[in-house]
Design an enzyme around this catalytic site. Structure first.
Site, PDB file in Angstrom:
ATOM      1  N   CYS A  38      15.056 -71.696 -17.829  1.00 59.52           N
ATOM      2  CA  CYS A  38      15.362 -72.267 -19.140  1.00 59.52           C
ATOM      3  C   CYS A  38      16.504 -71.448 -19.740  1.00 59.52           C
ATOM      4  CB  CYS A  38      14.129 -72.212 -20.043  1.00 59.52           C
ATOM      5  SG  CYS A  38      13.587 -70.523 -20.432  1.00 59.52           S
ATOM      6  N   HIS A  51       9.060 -63.210 -15.943  1.00 59.07           N
ATOM      7  CA  HIS A  51       7.876 -63.263 -15.078  1.00 59.07           C
ATOM      8  C   HIS A  51       8.215 -63.886 -13.722  1.00 59.07           C
ATOM      9  CE1 HIS A  51       4.679 -62.635 -18.425  1.00 59.07           C
ATOM     10  NE2 HIS A  51       5.128 -61.512 -17.913  1.00 59.07           N
ATOM     11  N   HIS A  62      10.597 -61.926 -23.107  1.00 58.61           N
ATOM     12  CA  HIS A  62       9.406 -62.145 -23.937  1.00 58.61           C
ATOM     13  C   HIS A  62       9.410 -61.304 -25.202  1.00 58.61           C
ATOM     14  CE1 HIS A  62       7.853 -63.304 -19.836  1.00 58.61           C
ATOM     15  NE2 HIS A  62       7.512 -64.340 -20.547  1.00 58.61           N
ATOM     16  N   GLU A  98       4.502 -61.673 -24.875  1.00 63.79           N
ATOM     17  CA  GLU A  98       5.224 -62.360 -25.951  1.00 63.79           C
ATOM     18  C   GLU A  98       4.388 -62.376 -27.225  1.00 63.79           C
ATOM     19  OE1 GLU A  98       6.277 -66.853 -27.332  1.00 63.79           O
ATOM     20  OE2 GLU A  98       6.618 -66.428 -25.204  1.00 63.79           O
ATOM     21  N   THR A 133       5.742 -69.542 -27.571  1.00 57.04           N
ATOM     22  CA  THR A 133       6.750 -70.552 -27.246  1.00 57.04           C
ATOM     23  C   THR A 133       6.367 -71.459 -26.082  1.00 57.04           C
ATOM     24  OG1 THR A 133       7.936 -68.965 -25.835  1.00 57.04           O
ATOM     25  CG2 THR A 133       8.658 -69.151 -28.137  1.00 57.04           C
ATOM     26  N   CYS A 143       8.900 -73.923 -27.569  1.00 56.61           N
ATOM     27  CA  CYS A 143      10.240 -74.190 -27.035  1.00 56.61           C
ATOM     28  C   CYS A 143      10.300 -75.603 -26.451  1.00 56.61           C
ATOM     29  CB  CYS A 143      10.559 -73.159 -25.959  1.00 56.61           C
ATOM     30  SG  CYS A 143      12.107 -73.457 -25.106  1.00 56.61           S
ATOM     31  N   SER A 158       3.215 -65.900 -14.781  1.00 58.49           N
ATOM     32  CA  SER A 158       4.007 -66.704 -15.719  1.00 58.49           C
ATOM     33  C   SER A 158       3.127 -67.738 -16.418  1.00 58.49           C
ATOM     34  CB  SER A 158       5.146 -67.414 -14.967  1.00 58.49           C
ATOM     35  OG  SER A 158       5.704 -68.442 -15.757  1.00 58.49           O
ATOM     36  N   ASN A 218       3.945 -70.186 -18.505  1.00 51.63           N
ATOM     37  CA  ASN A 218       4.430 -71.576 -18.498  1.00 51.63           C
ATOM     38  C   ASN A 218       4.279 -72.209 -17.113  1.00 51.63           C
ATOM     39  OD1 ASN A 218       7.361 -71.910 -17.162  1.00 51.63           O
ATOM     40  ND2 ASN A 218       7.281 -69.910 -18.146  1.00 51.63           N
ATOM     41  N   SER A 241      10.915 -69.300 -15.368  1.00 50.66           N
ATOM     42  CA  SER A 241      11.386 -68.009 -14.858  1.00 50.66           C
ATOM     43  C   SER A 241      11.705 -68.052 -13.364  1.00 50.66           C
ATOM     44  CB  SER A 241      10.335 -66.919 -15.117  1.00 50.66           C
ATOM     45  OG  SER A 241      10.167 -66.707 -16.495  1.00 50.66           O
TER      46      SER A 241
END
EC number: 1.17.7.4
Length: 282
Positions: A12, A40, A72, A124, A160, A188, A216, A218, A260
């Site tokens: 991202c 991550h 983060h 984070e 996020t 995000c 990670s 996400n 990531s």
């Protein structure tokens, strides 16, 4: 076997920015460190270590050099410590994370009890929480929010990478807890878009491969949303973890990756799947 890659798989904006800043800092003279892994992705961290960038858990004993703040973010105390030690600071905190930190600081200063929607153990979230000057709670679901005490003024922000559905559930409960409530949607867009793309892809294929660090948040969430729609979903970090048996009877394979995950890792996974397919045809 057809391989379908999600349009926005991989880095991202915030991660791309952080890694670029880290590799640029690594090329300069002098000792270079990151406070925690820059992103991550163990593979990216390993490449930076190969360039002499050391990962530190704290700055104890460090008197000079360059410290890179991970994407983060870090706690306010850690940032102050780096400045106090007169280290050169390269702040690679994702701008979206930075915004969440600023919201918490302002809400807390204005007398709001802060509720952060997220994983309390995630770096984070730990960084975001540190910017609160007063009461702050971390909740990961509407059920957890239902157990919060009554509060006069409530300010809500989100990690996020949280899902919008979880944020909505927490806000519903907070409406029952406070007389005044302010909500900042700090999720995000890249996270939401990746999850929507992953869901759409999972509905179309016989097997889903999700690439990204096991640490990670996400990426784990991508694997979760895909598994809900396609039971044959596999979360891997590298191409070496792929198993040929996963693709037996599979005509269409979906591939996505966490925010990531670098492009070269995605390319290696696709090449490996193609090798499996060629062996079947041979």
């Amino acid at each position: 076997m057809e391989i379908l890659l999600a349009k926005r798989a991989g880095f991202c904006f915030g991660v791309k920015r952080a890694t670029q800043m880290a590799f640029e800092a690594a090329e300069k003279e002098g000792e270079t460190f990151t406070l925690g892994p820059i992103i991550h992705s163990p593979q990216v961290v390993q490449r930076l270590e190969g360039m002499g960038v050391k990962v530190l858990s704290d700055l104890e004993g460090i008197g000079n050099g360059t410290v890179i703040i991970r994407s983060h973010g870090v706690t306010s105390a850690e940032l102050e410590d780096a400045v106090r030690r007169q280290l050169e600071v390269v702040d690679a905190t994702c701008p979206f994370v930075k915004k969440a930190q600023e919201h918490v600081k302002r809400l807390s200063h204005d007398g709001y009890t802060v509720v952060v929607v997220g994983d309390a153990d995630h770096p984070e979230v730990q960084g975001i929480v540190s910017y609160a000057e007063g009461p702050v709670h971390v909740v990961g679901s509407g059920e957890e929010a239902a157990r919060l005490p009554n509060m006069k003024k409530v300010g809500v922000v989100a990690q996020t990478t949280q899902s919008f559905e979880t944020l909505k559930n927490v806000v519903k409960e907070c409406l029952l807890k406070g007389g005044e409530i302010r909500v900042f949607n700090t999720i995000c867009d890249a996270t939401a878009v990746r999850q929507d793309e992953a869901k759409a892809l999972a509905r179309e294929v016989d097997c889903m491969i999700v690439i990204g660090g096991f640490n990670s948040a996400n990426t784990k969430r991508l694997a979760e949303v895909c598994s809900e729609l396609q039971p044959r979903t596999y979360h891997i970090e590298t191409a070496q973890e792929l198993d040929a048996s996963w693709f037996q009877g599979v005509e269409r394979v979906g591939v996505t990756a966490g925010a990531s995950t670098p492009k070269w890792l995605i390319d290696e996974v696709i090449e490996r799947i193609q090798e499996f397919d060629n062996k079947k045809k041979g």
